[in-house]
Scaffold this motif. Structure first.
Motif, PDB file in Angstrom:
ATOM      1  N   LEU A 543       0.829  -1.207   0.000  1.00 54.99           N
ATOM      2  CA  LEU A 543       0.000   0.000   0.000  1.00 54.99           C
ATOM      3  C   LEU A 543       0.865   1.260   0.000  1.00 54.99           C
ATOM      4  O   LEU A 543       0.623   2.209  -0.753  1.00 54.99           O
ATOM      5  CB  LEU A 543      -0.938  -0.005   1.207  1.00 54.99           C
ATOM      6  CG  LEU A 543      -2.168  -0.906   1.094  1.00 54.99           C
ATOM      7  CD1 LEU A 543      -2.798  -1.136   2.459  1.00 54.99           C
ATOM      8  CD2 LEU A 543      -3.193  -0.304   0.123  1.00 54.99           C
ATOM      9  N   VAL A 544       1.901   1.278   0.856  1.00 63.22           N
ATOM     10  CA  VAL A 544       2.737   2.477   0.967  1.00 63.22           C
ATOM     11  C   VAL A 544       3.569   2.693  -0.295  1.00 63.22           C
ATOM     12  O   VAL A 544       4.010   3.811  -0.570  1.00 63.22           O
ATOM     13  CB  VAL A 544       3.623   2.389   2.236  1.00 63.22           C
ATOM     14  CG1 VAL A 544       4.589   3.558   2.324  1.00 63.22           C
ATOM     15  CG2 VAL A 544       2.750   2.357   3.486  1.00 63.22           C
ATOM     16  N   ALA A 545       3.747   1.658  -1.089  1.00 67.18           N
ATOM     17  CA  ALA A 545       4.473   1.819  -2.350  1.00 67.18           C
ATOM     18  C   ALA A 545       3.667   2.609  -3.375  1.00 67.18           C
ATOM     19  O   ALA A 545       4.220   3.072  -4.375  1.00 67.18           O
ATOM     20  CB  ALA A 545       4.839   0.452  -2.927  1.00 67.18           C
ATOM     21  N   HIS A 546       2.344   2.778  -3.133  1.00 64.72           N
ATOM     22  CA  HIS A 546       1.518   3.593  -4.031  1.00 64.72           C
ATOM     23  C   HIS A 546       1.862   5.060  -3.824  1.00 64.72           C
ATOM     24  O   HIS A 546       2.062   5.515  -2.690  1.00 64.72           O
ATOM     25  CB  HIS A 546       0.033   3.342  -3.753  1.00 64.72           C
ATOM     26  CG  HIS A 546      -0.876   3.956  -4.770  1.00 64.72           C
ATOM     27  ND1 HIS A 546      -1.237   5.283  -4.747  1.00 64.72           N
ATOM     28  CD2 HIS A 546      -1.511   3.418  -5.847  1.00 64.72           C
ATOM     29  CE1 HIS A 546      -2.045   5.542  -5.752  1.00 64.72           C
ATOM     30  NE2 HIS A 546      -2.224   4.417  -6.444  1.00 64.72           N
ATOM     31  N   GLU A 547       1.896   5.821  -4.898  1.00 63.09           N
ATOM     32  CA  GLU A 547       2.370   7.207  -4.837  1.00 63.09           C
ATOM     33  C   GLU A 547       1.518   8.116  -3.960  1.00 63.09           C
ATOM     34  O   GLU A 547       2.000   9.151  -3.492  1.00 63.09           O
ATOM     35  CB  GLU A 547       2.450   7.788  -6.255  1.00 63.09           C
ATOM     36  CG  GLU A 547       1.104   7.850  -6.976  1.00 63.09           C
ATOM     37  CD  GLU A 547       1.225   8.378  -8.391  1.00 63.09           C
ATOM     38  OE1 GLU A 547       2.370   8.624  -8.823  1.00 63.09           O
ATOM     39  OE2 GLU A 547       0.187   8.555  -9.057  1.00 63.09           O
ATOM     40  N   ARG A 548       0.276   7.746  -3.699  1.00 65.38           N
ATOM     41  CA  ARG A 548      -0.598   8.627  -2.906  1.00 65.38           C
ATOM     42  C   ARG A 548      -0.658   8.252  -1.428  1.00 65.38           C
ATOM     43  O   ARG A 548      -1.277   8.959  -0.641  1.00 65.38           O
ATOM     44  CB  ARG A 548      -2.015   8.615  -3.492  1.00 65.38           C
ATOM     45  CG  ARG A 548      -2.128   9.309  -4.843  1.00 65.38           C
ATOM     46  CD  ARG A 548      -3.572   9.535  -5.231  1.00 65.38           C
ATOM     47  NE  ARG A 548      -4.310  10.341  -4.257  1.00 65.38           N
ATOM     48  CZ  ARG A 548      -5.617  10.610  -4.333  1.00 65.38           C
ATOM     49  NH1 ARG A 548      -6.318  10.103  -5.339  1.00 65.38           N
ATOM     50  NH2 ARG A 548      -6.204  11.349  -3.425  1.00 65.38           N
ATOM     51  N   VAL A 549      -0.026   7.139  -1.050  1.00 61.05           N
ATOM     52  CA  VAL A 549      -0.164   6.637   0.321  1.00 61.05           C
ATOM     53  C   VAL A 549       1.079   6.964   1.143  1.00 61.05           C
ATOM     54  O   VAL A 549       2.204   6.678   0.733  1.00 61.05           O
ATOM     55  CB  VAL A 549      -0.413   5.113   0.323  1.00 61.05           C
ATOM     56  CG1 VAL A 549      -0.480   4.582   1.754  1.00 61.05           C
ATOM     57  CG2 VAL A 549      -1.705   4.802  -0.430  1.00 61.05           C
TER      58      VAL A 549
END
Length: 654
Positions: A543-549
């Motif tokens: 999840l944290v690898a997503h640019e918005r998270v």
């Protein structure tokens, strides 16, 4: 115990070898490290005996290295005599008396530079004050202080006279403080009128008074340090100002020489349910691993300025603020406040002004600062930094990369350290000049530490990337001695399986094709989704690898068909969606996780919040998140939360 191995879903392939510049100046080379490992493998007790004779000044040398006759109550160097304070202070006076021991910075901006000579005098004076108040060898003393120099002075003073200290984090409630006072049977509390944190005054004396309103009959004296100067209640029959207690006391205090297995301190593990456990650590074995890990993992050298941001209320603040750095003669930074006062550049401002060379902090702090962006760190000169470290929980790869790129400017090795309150010091960690690092992996066990991933039968899992139970198969010097006053709980908690042969860490882990350790989360954080056992940490990392998270926490939610479904709490880098709902983003994040690690790991529910529920030490209260996800009423003590106002968002009602 669960019957299947834990499935690994994280696939991280980036690697970072140490630079030649770092290798050229490091104290421990790859060849040196290989020699240490070989010696430990050949004869582990003999290896530790050699280290103990090299690193510790003994008043009476030990003749027995390891007594295993009453396992799992192992005794290290028990007939040797030493004093922890002597090893941290006195032995440096001949050659480094004028060297700075502590650089202190208060949250309001006040600073101090304290030399080893001055710190020795302060500790001796306060140790004499404690003796004058009736504290003797073996007595328990509660320390409930802000993160100031005097907290370390109090710890060292207790060690100097053989008293057993129990530090209680200054963010804990009166109830938590009372529980610890009563369990230790302490005779004294050392506290302050208050402390500065987050732009506010933390009312430490008022909380202490509240804790003492009922029971706590053993307490005879409360010593109060004047930090903030605001008005407080004062009980003249029980309370005494620190300055008055020290009045007329000598700056000379002969150390109390104690056996190596004499308890140095008790430190209580906090939890949302159940009676806290008083983790008991020895003097000799604990001090040895504090010293060796300072040398091996942090490559500590004479001109380093070492800053571990942990509070002394936690084990990290014990080992890597109050004892390990001072025992190696290092210069340390102590900062009283939070990283966002007056703004999010405070950490980097301190690094610049005090020329910090080694910086050691928690992934929660890194992610919080990452959420704010690179503007603040780019505003400061961080070229003094040569080594970075993380502690407290697994660091997700994207936070590791931000730390590497933005703070370390792609030149500082990162030591991702795995250890626990119970282990006393690092167990699995890179040696910075010798280890190729991988974002999110704590890499390899240190010399003398026999760590392994095993199945429910205690058999080592040899297949790569198959998760299991992380254990330590041989005793080590800084290991927990027992749970204070409850030997059976010690055995039941840490040695319950494998015929009591292995220490059970409570963490799940895997090893990759090259033998690197990857922590997958606590055993009780493992999700069982349709028969698949998944580690929460890997889903959070996706999840944290997503640019918005910016941050994510994953827990299980009861599910009629799957057994458990995946419930994710997400903090975005931008604003939270209106009313906490954004169906398009939720679908995007679910699909993202599916593409990263497979459809089985897609969160069934995603809830957005401005922050995750963290204690003032930065720990995420996962039990609270599980309670909310299951729709149950919150019965846990939430007084230790940094921001209780976040609860309605987490519950989806605000």
């Amino acid at each position: 115990m669960a019957q299947e191995n834990i499935q690994s879903t994280l696939n991280e392939v980036r690697i970072f070898p140490p630079s030649q510049d770092f290798i050229n100046t490091a104290a421990l080379s790859a060849d040196n490290l290989a020699t240490l490992h070989a010696k430990a493998k050949q004869d582990n007790p003999a290896f530790w005996a050699e280290q103990a004779r090299q690193e510790i000044d003994w008043q009476q040398p030990f003749t027995t290295t390891l007594d295993e006759s009453n396992a799992p109550f192992y005794r290290w160097f028990h007939d040797g005599k030493l004093n922890a304070s002597y090893n941290c202070l006195d032995r440096h006076l001949a050659s480094n008396a004028d060297k700075t021991a502590i650089i202190f910075e208060g949250e309001p901006g006040d600073t101090q530079h304290i030399s080893y000579r001055e710190l020795h005098q302060r500790v001796c004076r306060f140790a004499n004050a404690l003796k004058n108040q009736g504290i003797q060898r073996g007595d328990r003393v509660i320390i409930y202080m802000p993160m100031i120099t005097e907290a370390v002075v109090a710890m060292q003073a207790c060690a100097r006279i053989g008293a057993i200290h129990s530090v209680v984090f200054g963010g804990f409630s009166a109830t938590s403080l009372k529980d610890r006072i009563e369990d230790t049977g302490a005779k004294m509390i050392i506290t302050a009128d208050g402390g500065h944190r987050g732009g506010k005054i933390i009312e430490l004396k008022a909380i202490t008074d509240q804790a003492l309103e009922t029971a706590c009959e053993h307490i005879e004296t409360v010593i109060v340090y004047q930090r903030t100067g605001h008005d407080i209640n004062f009980n003249a029959e029980r309370d005494i100002w620190w300055s008055d207690a020290e009045l007329g006391q000598s700056t000379d205090c002969e150390p109390e020489w104690v056996n190596a297995d004499h308890p140095l301190f008790l430190l209580y593990t906090s939890g949302s349910t159940g009676k806290p456990k008083g983790i008991q650590h020895s003097t000799g074995g604990y001090l040895l691993n504090a010293i060796t890990t300072m040398r091996w993992v942090f490559d500590i050298q004479n001109n380093d300025v070492f800053w571990c941001t942990a509070d002394v209320g936690w084990i990290t603040g014990h080992t890597y603020v109050a004892y390990g750095p001072l025992a190696t003669g290092a210069t340390i930074v102590i900062y009283e406040g939070v990283p966002t006062v007056p703004d999010a550049g405070r950490f980097w401002d301190i690094c610049q002004r005090h020329q910090v060379t080694i910086f050691y902090t928690a992934p929660t702090a890194i992610r919080a600062l990452m959420k704010i962006g690179g503007t603040f760190p780019h505003s400061y000169d961080l070229t003094s930094l040569r080594l970075l470290g993380t502690v407290g929980e697994p660091i997700n790869p994207e936070a590791w990369m931000w730390y590497h790129n933005i703070i370390g400017q792609q030149r500082c090795p990162i030591v991702d350290t795995w250890w626990q309150t119970e282990t006393g010091a690092h167990m699995i960690a890179p040696v910075p000049a010798a280890t190729i690092t991988k974002p999110g992996s704590c890499t390899h066990a240190l010399p003398g530490i026999d760590a392994a991933v095993v199945n429910q039968q205690g058999e080592e899992i040899t297949e790569a990337n198959q998760g299991g139970f992380l254990v330590i198969r041989q005793p080590w010097p800084s290991m927990i001695q027992t749970v204070w006053g409850d030997d059976q709980r010690y055995k039941d908690t840490y040695w319950p399986y494998f015929d009591g042969r292995y220490y059970l860490s409570g963490d799940s882990a895997r090893r990759d094709e090259e033998g690197y350790f990857w922590i997958m989360g606590r055993i009780d954080d493992v999700l069982n989704v349709s028969g698949h056992r998944l580690g929460t940490m890997e889903i959070e990392s996706a999840l944290v690898a997503h640019e918005r998270v910016a941050e994510a926490a994953v827990v299980g939610q009861p599910h009629d068909i799957k057994g458990e479904s995946i419930f994710a709490y997400v903090v975005l880098k931008g604003d939270r969606p209106t009313d906490g709902v954004d169906d398009a983003l939720t679908k995007e994040l679910r699909d993202w996780v599916g593409s990263q690690i497979g459809a089985i790991a897609k969160p069934d529910n995603i809830r957005y919040a401005d922050n995750l529920p963290k204690t003032r030490s930065g720990k995420i209260m996962r039990r609270l998140l599980r309670t909310i996800a299951s729709g149950e009423a919150i019965t846990q003590d939430t007084s230790t939360l940094e921001n209780e106002g976040i609860l309605p968002q987490l519950q989806g009602i605000a």
